[in-house]
Design an enzyme around this catalytic site. Structure first.
Site, PDB file in Angstrom:
ATOM      1  N   GLY A   1     -38.092  23.116 -12.715  1.00  0.00           N
ATOM      2  CA  GLY A   1     -36.691  23.402 -12.984  1.00  0.00           C
ATOM      3  C   GLY A   1     -36.380  23.429 -14.473  1.00  0.00           C
TER       4      GLY A   1
ATOM      5  N   ILE B   1     -34.666  21.348 -16.742  1.00  0.00           N
ATOM      6  CA  ILE B   1     -35.007  20.205 -17.595  1.00  0.00           C
ATOM      7  C   ILE B   1     -36.460  19.803 -17.388  1.00  0.00           C
ATOM      8  CG2 ILE B   1     -34.400  17.820 -18.182  1.00  0.00           C
ATOM      9  CD1 ILE B   1     -31.544  18.538 -17.068  1.00  0.00           C
TER      10      ILE B   1
ATOM     11  N   SER C   1     -27.075  11.239 -14.290  1.00  0.00           N
ATOM     12  CA  SER C   1     -26.049  12.157 -14.803  1.00  0.00           C
ATOM     13  C   SER C   1     -24.831  11.381 -15.263  1.00  0.00           C
ATOM     14  CB  SER C   1     -25.644  13.128 -13.687  1.00  0.00           C
ATOM     15  OG  SER C   1     -24.457  13.814 -14.012  1.00  0.00           O
TER      16      SER C   1
ATOM     17  N   TYR D   1     -22.219  15.150  -5.371  1.00  0.00           N
ATOM     18  CA  TYR D   1     -23.333  15.152  -6.329  1.00  0.00           C
ATOM     19  C   TYR D   1     -23.341  13.853  -7.136  1.00  0.00           C
ATOM     20  CZ  TYR D   1     -25.829  16.069 -10.668  1.00  0.00           C
ATOM     21  OH  TYR D   1     -26.667  15.956 -11.751  1.00  0.00           O
TER      22      TYR D   1
ATOM     23  N   LYS E   1     -26.076  10.577  -7.115  1.00  0.00           N
ATOM     24  CA  LYS E   1     -26.751  10.026  -8.294  1.00  0.00           C
ATOM     25  C   LYS E   1     -26.441   8.533  -8.445  1.00  0.00           C
ATOM     26  CE  LYS E   1     -28.784  13.686 -10.159  1.00  0.00           C
ATOM     27  NZ  LYS E   1     -30.241  13.773 -10.358  1.00  0.00           N
TER      28      LYS E   1
ATOM     29  N   TYR F   1     -27.583  12.004 -18.283  1.00  0.00           N
ATOM     30  CA  TYR F   1     -27.423  13.187 -19.136  1.00  0.00           C
ATOM     31  C   TYR F   1     -25.952  13.554 -19.248  1.00  0.00           C
ATOM     32  CZ  TYR F   1     -32.094  14.196 -17.079  1.00  0.00           C
ATOM     33  OH  TYR F   1     -33.374  14.142 -16.604  1.00  0.00           O
ATOM     34  N   PHE F   2     -25.619  14.139 -20.400  1.00  0.00           N
ATOM     35  CA  PHE F   2     -24.319  14.764 -20.532  1.00  0.00           C
ATOM     36  C   PHE F   2     -24.496  16.268 -20.228  1.00  0.00           C
ATOM     37  CE2 PHE F   2     -23.217  10.622 -21.442  1.00  0.00           C
ATOM     38  CZ  PHE F   2     -21.852  10.515 -21.338  1.00  0.00           C
TER      39      PHE F   2
ATOM     40  N   ASN G   1     -22.513  28.272 -12.885  1.00  0.00           N
ATOM     41  CA  ASN G   1     -21.419  27.315 -12.737  1.00  0.00           C
ATOM     42  C   ASN G   1     -21.045  26.683 -14.073  1.00  0.00           C
ATOM     43  OD1 ASN G   1     -20.983  27.262  -9.817  1.00  0.00           O
ATOM     44  ND2 ASN G   1     -23.056  26.449  -9.690  1.00  0.00           N
TER      45      ASN G   1
ATOM     46  N   ARG H   1      -8.330  24.351 -14.002  1.00  0.00           N
ATOM     47  CA  ARG H   1      -8.919  24.108 -12.686  1.00  0.00           C
ATOM     48  C   ARG H   1      -8.560  22.687 -12.238  1.00  0.00           C
ATOM     49  NH1 ARG H   1     -15.062  25.952 -13.865  1.00  0.00           N
ATOM     50  NH2 ARG H   1     -14.695  24.382 -15.459  1.00  0.00           N
TER      51      ARG H   1
ATOM     52  N   GLY I   1      -9.012  19.100 -11.155  1.00  0.00           N
ATOM     53  CA  GLY I   1     -10.089  18.129 -11.350  1.00  0.00           C
ATOM     54  C   GLY I   1     -10.698  18.143 -12.731  1.00  0.00           C
ATOM     55  N   ASP I   2     -10.451  19.192 -13.525  1.00  0.00           N
ATOM     56  CA  ASP I   2     -10.998  19.232 -14.885  1.00  0.00           C
ATOM     57  C   ASP I   2     -10.284  18.211 -15.768  1.00  0.00           C
ATOM     58  OD1 ASP I   2     -12.906  21.093 -14.404  1.00  0.00           O
ATOM     59  OD2 ASP I   2     -11.942  22.732 -15.477  1.00  0.00           O
TER      60      ASP I   2
END
Length: 335
Positions: free
Chosen positions: A10, A12, A124, A148, A152, A176-177, A197, A291, A293-294
């Protein structure tokens, strides 16, 4: 060391495979290619001038994992494998828990049977939920807001229990950011299925004409220019963070979580401007409504990584954008 990378083909994982191999480690990749492409193996060979061993299979296949760990005399595992799209996780929670949580249980079972107890987990910043303060440090309360992030966070809590059960376990969770950019060769980079996305791959596809324009969701946030601010980190800095984490777990038992970010936020408009500079192309965009939730801003402090791992991000926003553009141009030449 002999290192197994689950999900190593993948985005990363492939960049980490380069860094680890160049550091002298033997990398074995396990991937089911549900979110990656087999052609990455040939492109890794172009970069490294050697073939990497790749086992095709699902991380939920405990017998296959056990065989791989024992046959290749694995010393440590870096666990990338899992589904990773926040929006998709909202509509497919069962699949996310099955892949991410069940897959990790399968891996832990195989590692326990094989007596391999060095693990670096790909976590994450979504485990922090909506920021209660900035910059976000590792003491920030955890509170995921989607399947998601919850998968995590649940895995992190499982790993903490495992580490507490046996002092032989050495586990580090890397939070991770926002990984962006690509390897300097341009041969590997982020390659999302369908419409991206995430912001930067979307900008990259607009820059090469694959997509017509970008939607900027809101310009009325309490930020410098009104657009959302995020902590973007070059994927090669992130990959080097995994090498540093691997060195750390070799000598430290127990469980620990560490942020990998730059400690600085960039707005959407700053990223557009930087990508225009890197590509020499205008990035057309529309301002549209926010959007649901942002949030306005999200960025880290990376002091713990600096202190414990002797690591810090060193590549600039220009490096992120120029490498991403180089990869996107190369990607457009592939069948």
């Amino acid at each position: 060391m002999n290192i197994l990378l689950t999900g190593g083909a993948g985005y990363i994982g492939s960049h980490t495979a380069v860094v680890l191999t160049e550091a002298g480690h033997n990398v074995i990749i396990l991937d089911n290619f549900c979110n990656s492409d087999r052609s990455v193996l040939e492109r890794l060979k172009q970069i490294l001038q050697k073939d990497l061993i790749c086992i095709e299979g699902d991380v939920r296949n405990t017998d296959l994992l056990t065989q791989a760990l024992q046959e290749h005399k694995i010393d440590a595992v870096i666990h990338f494998a899992g589904l990773k799209a926040v929006g998709e996780s909202v509509t497919m929670p069962v699949e996310y828990y099955a892949n991410n949580v069940q897959g990790t249980i399968s891996l832990l079972e195989a590692m326990k049977v094989s007596n391999i107890k060095n693990l670096v987990f790909s976590s994450s910043a979504t485990v922090y939920g909506d920021p209660q303060y900035l910059p976000i440090d590792e003491n920030h309360p955890t509170s995921a807001t989607n399947a998601y992030g919850r998968s995590k966070l649940h895995i992190e809590e499982m790993l903490k229990d495992v580490a507490n059960s046996d002092p032989a376990w050495k586990i580090i969770c890397l939070r991770y950011f926002n990984p962006v950019g690509a390897h300097e060769s341009g041969f590997i980079g982020e390659d999302p299925n369908g419409i991206p996305n995430n912001l930067v791959p979307y900008i990259a596809q607009v820059a090469v004409g694959k997509l017509p324009k970008l939607n900027v969701y809101g310009n009325d946030y309490p930020t410098l220019d009104g657009t959302g601010v995020r902590d973007y980190i070059h994927v090669m800095d992130l990959a080097e963070g995994h090498l540093a984490a691997l060195n750390y777990v070799a000598d430290h038992s127990g469980w620990i979580a560490i942020n990998l970010g730059t400690g600085k936020g960039y707005s959407v408009l700053e990223m557009i401007e930087a990508f225009e500079g890197a590509s020499g192309n205008k990035i057309p965009f529309n301002i549209v409504t926010r959007r649901v939730g942002d949030i306005a801003s999200c960025y880290s402090t990376a002091e713990k990584a600096s202190q414990l791992l002797s690591w810090q991000a060193k590549r600039s926003i220009q490096d992120m954008c120029s490498s991403g553009y180089k990869w996107q141009n190369y990607r457009s030449t592939l069948a």
